[in-house]
Design an enzyme around this catalytic site. Structure first.
Site, PDB file in Angstrom:
ATOM      1  N   LYS A   1       0.906  -1.459  -0.354  1.00  0.00           N
ATOM      2  CA  LYS A   1      -0.198   0.115   0.157  1.00  0.00           C
ATOM      3  C   LYS A   1       1.202   1.366  -0.057  1.00  0.00           C
ATOM      4  CE  LYS A   1      -3.683  -2.181   2.331  1.00  0.00           C
ATOM      5  NZ  LYS A   1      -4.363  -2.387   3.550  1.00  0.00           N
TER       6      LYS A   1
ATOM      7  N   TYR B   1     -12.619  -2.692  -3.160  1.00  0.00           N
ATOM      8  CA  TYR B   1     -12.926  -2.002  -2.241  1.00  0.00           C
ATOM      9  C   TYR B   1     -14.495  -2.965  -2.281  1.00  0.00           C
ATOM     10  CZ  TYR B   1      -8.045  -1.413  -0.329  1.00  0.00           C
ATOM     11  OH  TYR B   1      -6.581  -1.666   0.530  1.00  0.00           O
TER      12      TYR B   1
ATOM     13  N   ASN C   1      -1.244   0.146   7.138  1.00  0.00           N
ATOM     14  CA  ASN C   1      -1.215  -1.595   7.774  1.00  0.00           C
ATOM     15  C   ASN C   1      -0.093  -1.837   6.265  1.00  0.00           C
ATOM     16  OD1 ASN C   1      -2.728  -2.838   5.726  1.00  0.00           O
ATOM     17  ND2 ASN C   1      -4.161  -3.346   7.477  1.00  0.00           N
TER      18      ASN C   1
ATOM     19  N   HIS D   1      -1.809  -5.395   1.325  1.00  0.00           N
ATOM     20  CA  HIS D   1      -2.445  -6.632   1.456  1.00  0.00           C
ATOM     21  C   HIS D   1      -2.206  -7.436   0.700  1.00  0.00           C
ATOM     22  CE1 HIS D   1      -6.962  -7.095  -0.310  1.00  0.00           C
ATOM     23  NE2 HIS D   1      -6.268  -7.976  -0.669  1.00  0.00           N
TER      24      HIS D   1
ATOM     25  N   GLU E   1      -9.119 -10.367  -7.327  1.00  0.00           N
ATOM     26  CA  GLU E   1      -8.368  -9.327  -7.584  1.00  0.00           C
ATOM     27  C   GLU E   1      -7.018  -8.992  -8.491  1.00  0.00           C
ATOM     28  OE1 GLU E   1      -9.131  -8.603  -2.954  1.00  0.00           O
ATOM     29  OE2 GLU E   1      -6.717  -9.995  -2.969  1.00  0.00           O
TER      30      GLU E   1
END
Length: 171
Positions: free
Chosen positions: A30, A70, A133, A136, A147
């Site tokens: 990310k 998402y 975080n 992913h 994805e």
């Protein structure tokens, strides 16, 4: 649509042809991981584990791509924040291949909440906040297929055999 597995034929000792499947998973570093210079560290963990990198690119996701990615969270109160964050800077999108790569990658990544992630995991070692975080990873074969198909064109995935494949897996 890309599938999370690639089948390859192998002639066994009986002369019969059997099919072996290599699982694929989508992994994304990310914007916080890219901005903090963690790309090499994270890539290295997957390489050292023995997984094969078959797709890699850096891009700043469009709002449309982020909303599709998402989409399962669309009705959740944090959806807008997720979309804003993932579109805020470059993401390193990857497809990794190998036996059990989805489950293994999830273990390597650690719990979604970094403060609950075990030491030794990517989030346990490199993150402290759920909103930042770092990484992913697909959570199931169906999610991986979705994805991978969303982030990559089939022509962007390389089907190749590492020269040390015999040292990675038996058979």
């Amino acid at each position: 649509m890309c599938l999370p597995i690639r089948a390859s034929g192998v002639d066994d000792d009986d002369g019969f042809f059997k099919v072996m499947a290599a699982e694929r998973s989508f992994i994304a570093i990310k914007p916080d991981g890219v901005q903090r210079g963690l790309v090499g560290e994270i890539l290295g963990r997957f390489e050292r584990k023995g997984f094969k990198l078959v797709g890699l690119k850096q891009l700043t996701p469009t709002r449309e791509l982020a909303e599709q990615h998402y989409g399962v969270h669309k009705e959740r109160p944090f959806f807008a924040g997720l979309v804003d964050f993932i579109t805020s800077g470059p993401v390193v999108a990857m497809v990794w291949e190998g036996d059990g790569v989805i489950t293994s990658a999830r273990k390597m990544i650690g719990a979604t909440k970094p403060l609950e992630a075990e030491p030794g995991t990517i989030r346990g070692d490199l993150a402290i906040n759920i909103g930042r975080n770092v990484i992913h990873g697909s959570d199931a074969p169906e999610t991986a297929a979705f994805e991978i198909g969303l982030w990559f064109q089939p022509s962007e995935l390389s089907d190749w055999t590492p020269s040390d494949q015999g040292w990675r897996v038996e058979g």
